[in-house]
Design a protein around this motif. Structure first.
Motif, short mmCIF file in Angstrom:
data_model
loop_
_atom_site.label_atom_id
_atom_site.label_comp_id
_atom_site.label_asym_id
_atom_site.label_seq_id
_atom_site.Cartn_x
_atom_site.Cartn_y
_atom_site.Cartn_z
N GLN A 143 0.82 -1.21 0.00
CA GLN A 143 0.00 0.00 0.00
C GLN A 143 0.86 1.26 0.00
O GLN A 143 2.04 1.22 0.35
CB GLN A 143 -0.94 -0.02 1.21
CG GLN A 143 -0.26 -0.39 2.49
CD GLN A 143 -1.23 -0.95 3.53
OE1 GLN A 143 -2.31 -1.44 3.23
NE2 GLN A 143 -0.82 -0.87 4.79
N GLY A 145 0.58 5.37 1.29
CA GLY A 145 -0.22 6.32 2.06
C GLY A 145 0.46 7.67 2.17
O GLY A 145 1.68 7.78 2.03
N PHE A 155 -4.68 6.27 2.86
CA PHE A 155 -4.14 5.31 1.90
C PHE A 155 -4.69 5.56 0.50
O PHE A 155 -5.89 5.61 0.29
CB PHE A 155 -4.43 3.88 2.37
CG PHE A 155 -3.65 3.53 3.60
CD1 PHE A 155 -2.33 3.13 3.49
CD2 PHE A 155 -4.22 3.66 4.86
CE1 PHE A 155 -1.58 2.85 4.63
CE2 PHE A 155 -3.48 3.38 6.00
CZ PHE A 155 -2.15 2.98 5.89
N ARG A 194 -3.95 0.23 -2.60
CA ARG A 194 -3.61 -1.02 -1.91
C ARG A 194 -3.74 -2.17 -2.88
O ARG A 194 -4.75 -2.28 -3.57
CB ARG A 194 -4.58 -1.23 -0.74
CG ARG A 194 -4.21 -2.38 0.13
CD ARG A 194 -5.25 -2.57 1.22
NE ARG A 194 -6.24 -3.52 0.78
CZ ARG A 194 -7.13 -4.12 1.59
NH1 ARG A 194 -7.16 -3.85 2.87
NH2 ARG A 194 -7.98 -4.98 1.11
N THR A 217 -6.43 -1.57 6.55
CA THR A 217 -6.36 -0.39 5.69
C THR A 217 -7.26 -0.60 4.48
O THR A 217 -7.50 -1.71 4.05
CB THR A 217 -4.94 -0.12 5.19
OG1 THR A 217 -4.56 -1.19 4.34
CG2 THR A 217 -3.97 0.00 6.33
N SER A 273 0.26 2.56 12.77
CA SER A 273 0.58 1.91 11.50
C SER A 273 2.02 2.22 11.10
O SER A 273 2.53 3.30 11.39
CB SER A 273 -0.39 2.38 10.40
OG SER A 273 -0.20 3.75 10.15
N SER A 282 3.14 2.86 8.17
CA SER A 282 3.13 4.02 7.27
C SER A 282 3.02 5.31 8.05
O SER A 282 3.71 6.29 7.77
CB SER A 282 1.93 3.95 6.32
OG SER A 282 1.92 2.75 5.62
#
Lengths: 258, 258
Positions: free
Chosen positions: B106, B108, B117, B120, B131, B142, B144
């Motif tokens: 993914q 983001g 995001f 994905r 997500t 997370s 990210s």
């Protein structure tokens, strides 16, 4: 684009729509003056509305004060969108086709009298392709559009058959007679095969995607080089479109509303 | 959701925003009464505004009269969106990681105090992952989010460090001391490694994506099973993130404005 005059007493929403429509993939950033010119809104009106849209995150301002579509508009338009569930269901099938065929693999739906592309996978060095994600094409010129038209409502077919059918290459379908027989052939053979219809170097192949009720809700297509190797590709596209149709039926996924 | 009272004299756009916000991935279709309840708008007001939004294609009505986000809103939010160019540049790198690592890949970006995001890729049978495309997660939980926070503005870091830091599992970072040292480690080692932070069975690995100016504009991440095999994956994620950063620098692609 010609200067247009905004109707008096137009609603805020209509004006907002016209502002959003002023942005295109080729011109994603505009000054307020450019927005005013393209929408026909007075500069003061455009400026005030842009400020409000920026405050809501629907538009965003660059460091150089140019305006763009805001991430928030994308987010609200995407997260609960019916396009997202169709696109999510389509992705594994599209990736499979992309692994085998390369070039461009895309999925499109009927929107008004055009095909709207929800997703496109593209390989580096792929053949020329004018479709874009969230971009549109006329129905008569693209393999996806022909599939959607072949399975579309009769009145839609009549409107498109009545023309005009713009010519893009010498191979574009431009007469009602040719279009009508092409639509019949697509229904019979289960796919559209369009060598050089939109661009001499490219060939589109599209197959219908059906929901659980058997309704055609999308077209899955490839754009590949316009050469002899293309003849082997229709079964690949048809297989992926059939697989996706079965997945939609099994998952209870549905066509786009409206 | 609690019933809220709409401010008097609120603008049409604010009201439209609240209507759009009422739709979620879990509840993509609502009746006008449900919209009225969730937005705090009077039924008559909600009904009138929904009708206007339907007329513009921003909302669409099902056969059963329930209302959804319209395809037109997705189209206008997507076609000239700065998220699209970043996502397009990211796709080949994400597909490469997905081919090798599987599960979820993914990308983001930072939006407010959350990670949003943009894309994905998910394999069938992949490990649990919360997500979603156009979905958000808190920064501290997370991989990210931690990468974006580690490279974010100091005042953002201070606000997040001031808490509260919600606990999702026994492995979630919930203290300012632990979060501060994690952010320093991420900057030093070049990636975030989060075993079981959000869900016991899942492990997130994220690396920063930089634009031509060296600014961190996104995080590229994988969500994989929380087991010993994960230790080999960081170089894969880092390589793809570095490759994407170079592609952004070469292509003159830019971070999100605002």
């Amino acid at each position: 684009m010609a200067r247009v005059r905004a109707p008096v007493g137009e609603s805020v929403l209509s004006r907002a729509v016209r502002i959003f429509e002023a942005f295109t993939p080729d011109e994603p950033a505009l000054t307020v003056s450019e927005i005013s010119r393209r929408t026909g809104l007075h500069l003061a009106t455009a400026s005030r509305l842009v400020a409000e849209l920026v405050a809501h995150g629907f538009l965003a301002r660059d460091a150089d004060r140019r305006v763009r579509i805001g991430v928030r508009l994308w987010e609200l338009g995407t997260r609960a969108s019916p396009t997202l569930s169709l696109r999510d269901a389509a992705m594994p099938f599209m990736e499979g086709v992309h692994d085998v065929v390369g070039h461009h693999v895309q999925i499109g739906v009927l929107e008004g009298e055009e095909v709207l592309f929800l997703e496109r996978l593209t390989a580096l060095g792929a053949v020329v392709n004018y479709t874009r994600i969230a971009g549109r094409l006329p129905l008569h010129v693209s393999s996806s559009g022909l599939v959607l038209l072949a399975h579309g409502a009769t009145d839609l077919q009549e409107r498109v058959l009545a023309g005009p059918l713009r010519k893009y290459t010498p191979h574009t379908i431009t007469t009602a007679v040719a279009l009508r027989s092409t639509l019949a052939a697509i229904r019979k053979q289960g796919y559209a095969y369009c060598p050089g219809h939109f661009h001499e170097d490219a060939l589109g192949i599209a197959a219908p995607v059906r929901d659980g009720g058997g309704e055609v809700v999308a077209a899955l297509s490839v754009i590949i080089p316009n050469d002899a190797a293309a003849a082997a590709v229709p079964p690949v596209v048809r297989t992926a479109a059939r697989g996706l149709s079965r997945a939609l039926a099994a998952g209870g996924a549905r066509g786009l509303p409206g």
